[in-house]
Motif scaffolding. Structure first.
Motif, PDB file in Angstrom:
ATOM      1  N   GLY A  24      43.969  39.732  45.198  1.00 44.84           N
ATOM      2  CA  GLY A  24      43.545  39.041  43.970  1.00 44.84           C
ATOM      3  C   GLY A  24      44.172  39.619  42.708  1.00 44.84           C
ATOM      4  O   GLY A  24      44.140  38.985  41.664  1.00 44.84           O
ATOM      5  N   PHE A  25      44.749  40.814  42.811  1.00 44.38           N
ATOM      6  CA  PHE A  25      45.434  41.402  41.653  1.00 44.38           C
ATOM      7  C   PHE A  25      46.871  40.879  41.598  1.00 44.38           C
ATOM      8  O   PHE A  25      47.347  40.275  42.554  1.00 44.38           O
ATOM      9  CB  PHE A  25      45.449  42.934  41.754  1.00 44.38           C
ATOM     10  N   HIS A  26      47.546  41.147  40.489  1.00 48.12           N
ATOM     11  CA  HIS A  26      48.944  40.756  40.349  1.00 48.12           C
ATOM     12  C   HIS A  26      49.826  41.987  40.340  1.00 48.12           C
ATOM     13  O   HIS A  26      49.459  43.010  39.768  1.00 48.12           O
ATOM     14  CB  HIS A  26      49.159  40.000  39.033  1.00 48.12           C
ATOM     15  N   LEU A  28      52.648  44.151  38.904  1.00 41.82           N
ATOM     16  CA  LEU A  28      53.055  44.314  37.504  1.00 41.82           C
ATOM     17  C   LEU A  28      54.199  45.311  37.370  1.00 41.82           C
ATOM     18  O   LEU A  28      54.315  46.216  38.197  1.00 41.82           O
ATOM     19  CB  LEU A  28      51.936  44.954  36.674  1.00 41.82           C
ATOM     20  N   GLY A 138      39.746  51.309  37.460  1.00 41.19           N
ATOM     21  CA  GLY A 138      40.444  50.192  36.809  1.00 41.19           C
ATOM     22  C   GLY A 138      41.942  50.389  36.820  1.00 41.19           C
ATOM     23  O   GLY A 138      42.436  51.525  36.907  1.00 41.19           O
ATOM     24  N   SER A 139      42.680  49.277  36.701  1.00 41.87           N
ATOM     25  CA  SER A 139      44.143  49.331  36.812  1.00 41.87           C
ATOM     26  C   SER A 139      44.792  50.143  35.694  1.00 41.87           C
ATOM     27  O   SER A 139      45.832  50.763  35.901  1.00 41.87           O
ATOM     28  CB  SER A 139      44.724  47.916  36.783  1.00 41.87           C
ATOM     29  N   ARG A 155      49.438  47.349  40.617  1.00 41.50           N
ATOM     30  CA  ARG A 155      48.633  46.519  39.710  1.00 41.50           C
ATOM     31  C   ARG A 155      48.500  47.193  38.347  1.00 41.50           C
ATOM     32  O   ARG A 155      47.645  46.837  37.547  1.00 41.50           O
ATOM     33  CB  ARG A 155      47.274  46.179  40.336  1.00 41.50           C
ATOM     34  N   THR A 181      41.125  38.875  30.369  1.00 40.35           N
ATOM     35  CA  THR A 181      42.303  39.262  31.169  1.00 40.35           C
ATOM     36  C   THR A 181      42.405  38.442  32.461  1.00 40.35           C
ATOM     37  O   THR A 181      43.476  37.886  32.740  1.00 40.35           O
ATOM     38  CB  THR A 181      42.266  40.781  31.467  1.00 40.35           C
ATOM     39  N   PRO A 182      41.323  38.309  33.258  1.00 38.10           N
ATOM     40  CA  PRO A 182      41.458  37.508  34.481  1.00 38.10           C
ATOM     41  C   PRO A 182      41.893  36.066  34.191  1.00 38.10           C
ATOM     42  O   PRO A 182      42.736  35.516  34.898  1.00 38.10           O
ATOM     43  CB  PRO A 182      40.044  37.526  35.085  1.00 38.10           C
ATOM     44  N   PHE A 185      45.626  35.947  33.401  1.00 39.48           N
ATOM     45  CA  PHE A 185      46.411  36.019  34.641  1.00 39.48           C
ATOM     46  C   PHE A 185      46.415  34.649  35.336  1.00 39.48           C
ATOM     47  O   PHE A 185      47.448  34.184  35.825  1.00 39.48           O
ATOM     48  CB  PHE A 185      45.830  37.077  35.593  1.00 39.48           C
TER      49      PHE A 185
HETATM   50  O1  C5P Z   1      41.676  46.553  37.144  1.00 37.79           O
HETATM   51  P1  C5P Z   1      40.908  45.892  36.054  1.00 37.79           P
HETATM   52  O2  C5P Z   1      39.425  45.997  36.221  1.00 37.79           O
HETATM   53  O3  C5P Z   1      41.367  46.274  34.690  1.00 37.79           O
HETATM   54  O4  C5P Z   1      41.252  44.329  36.151  1.00 37.79           O
HETATM   55  C1  C5P Z   1      40.496  43.318  35.560  1.00 37.79           C
HETATM   56  C2  C5P Z   1      40.872  41.985  36.166  1.00 37.79           C
HETATM   57  O5  C5P Z   1      42.192  41.596  35.736  1.00 37.79           O
HETATM   58  C3  C5P Z   1      40.952  41.961  37.684  1.00 37.79           C
HETATM   59  O6  C5P Z   1      39.706  41.674  38.255  1.00 37.79           O
HETATM   60  C4  C5P Z   1      41.958  40.859  37.969  1.00 37.79           C
HETATM   61  O7  C5P Z   1      41.344  39.587  37.863  1.00 37.79           O
HETATM   62  C5  C5P Z   1      42.915  40.972  36.796  1.00 37.79           C
HETATM   63  N1  C5P Z   1      44.105  41.775  37.128  1.00 37.79           N
HETATM   64  C6  C5P Z   1      45.112  41.226  37.892  1.00 37.79           C
HETATM   65  N2  C5P Z   1      46.231  41.963  38.168  1.00 37.79           N
HETATM   66  C7  C5P Z   1      46.373  43.222  37.672  1.00 37.79           C
HETATM   67  C8  C5P Z   1      45.365  43.802  36.883  1.00 37.79           C
HETATM   68  C9  C5P Z   1      44.233  43.050  36.617  1.00 37.79           C
HETATM   69  O8  C5P Z   1      45.028  40.076  38.327  1.00 37.79           O
HETATM   70  N3  C5P Z   1      47.497  43.875  37.940  1.00 37.79           N
END
Ligand code: C5P
Length: 320
Positions: A24-26, A28, A138-139, A155, A181-182, A185
């Motif tokens: 579900g993450f991207h 980066l 967190g990312s 991520r 943020t979500p 994305f």
């Molecule tokens: O990791 P963090 O809690 O900061 O991410 C918040 C939201 O942002 C994630 O749940 C996801 O939906 C999105 N996200 C993503 N790809 C990333 C970082 C965050 O899709 N590389």
């Protein structure tokens, strides 16, 4: 005795979004840069029969329960110390930074709390353990375990220290807009991302990674054959934030803010998914002019400087 830790902020100098992953993450590629502007996190820990975290803040908008990244970080860290050790930990978050998306303030608070906890308990996690705990929170938390100019992959949680950019003046505009943020994305996937094959998108990410590491390592030269200033090299070869394409479309006002910051700037961009927008300036005078231009337009801002890795670690813990 309590330990006070400066919790510095960050901007993203550049950010390329890759395809969504099965989790579900991207994927980066991003370049983080820490800033002098900070909150102060004060930690006091005392042995206790059970682990307990008590949070307070001078800012009523800061959650003081398990939603706070500080709480998540301490919960993860203290679980690792069980069963030999448990403690009651009180943390006060003194906000100096605005509660603003794009500056990583919550993530930095979490790392400051971890460092405060280690000092209080006179016990250090290994570097690998610290990074693992931070990534679970967190990312954009692990970058604050490195500081300075940091390359973020995966991520955003796979962090690599890069040669530091020369400190430079920075004006951060703080528009009163909240960007999710979500959702940003998601919007990327539905529009820009859809136009790229996964392969073409991965190629873009690899290319940015190459440009960033070469540019920051002084591998670019001017026409006269002199090593080019790394920041100028990045700006010339092309560094950008993909989120601008979707976030500026949704909030044209943020694009206007970037245009206000651009005159006299070496570089201006959205930070992360926003809504913070920053400009970098060689001189204090140019930074002040940008600050005035924003004030004239009615947008709040903060004027600060970028912070090298050395300064980041030297000034983090307040000695009393
Ligand atoms: O990791 P963090 O809690 O900061 O991410 C918040 C939201 O942002 C994630 O749940 C996801 O939906 C999105 N996200 C993503 N790809 C990333 C970082 C965050 O899709 N590389």
């Amino acid at each position: 005795m309590a330990t006070s830790v400066r919790s510095f902020s960050k901007i993203n100098l550049g950010l390329a979004i890759g395809p969504p992953r099965p989790d579900g993450f991207h994927e980066l590629v991003t370049l983080y840069q820490t800033l002098e502007a900070h909150d102060v996190v004060t930690v006091e820990a005392n042995p206790s029969e059970q682990n307990r975290v008590l949070l307070t803040s001078n800012d009523a908008r800061v959650p003081t329960d398990s939603r706070n990244t500080v709480w998540k970080m301490l919960d993860q860290a203290m679980k690792r110390l069980l069963p030999e050790f448990s403690a009651e930990v009180s943390v006060h978050i003194e906000k100096g930074l605005p509660v603003q998306g794009g500056l990583g303030a919550g993530s930095a608070n979490a790392v400051a709390a971890l460092i405060g906890l280690e000092r209080e308990l006179r016990r250090q996690f290994s570097g690998a353990e610290r990074l693992e705990i931070a990534a679970a929170v967190g990312s954009d938390v692990p970058l604050f375990l490195i500081g300075g100019t940091v390359l973020g992959l995966g991520r955003g949680e796979e962090v690599y220290p890069m040669p530091d950019l020369e400190p430079i003046h920075c004006v951060v505009a703080l528009p009163s807009i909240g960007v999710s943020t979500p959702l940003a994305f998601q919007e990327w996937d539905l529009t820009e991302g859809k136009q790229l094959t996964a392969e073409a998108n991965f190629d873009r990410l690899k290319e940015l990674g190459r440009v960033l590491s070469a540019g920051l390592s002084g591998a670019f030269f001017t026409e006269e054959g002199r090593p080019e200033d790394p920041l100028l090299a990045l700006v010339r070869t092309g560094i950008e934030n993909d989120f601008e394409k979707v976030v500026f479309r949704q909030y044209p006002f943020l694009g206007e803010i970037k245009r206000i910051l651009e005159p006299g700037a070496v570089y201006a961009a959205l930070s992360g998914s926003g809504s913070a927008v920053f400009g970098l300036y060689q001189t204090e005078e140019a930074a002040r002019k940008a600050e005035e231009a924003l004030a004239g337009q009615g947008t709040a801002c903060l004027r600060t400087k970028t912070l090298s890795r050395r300064e980041y670690w030297q000034t983090m813990v307040e000695t009393r």
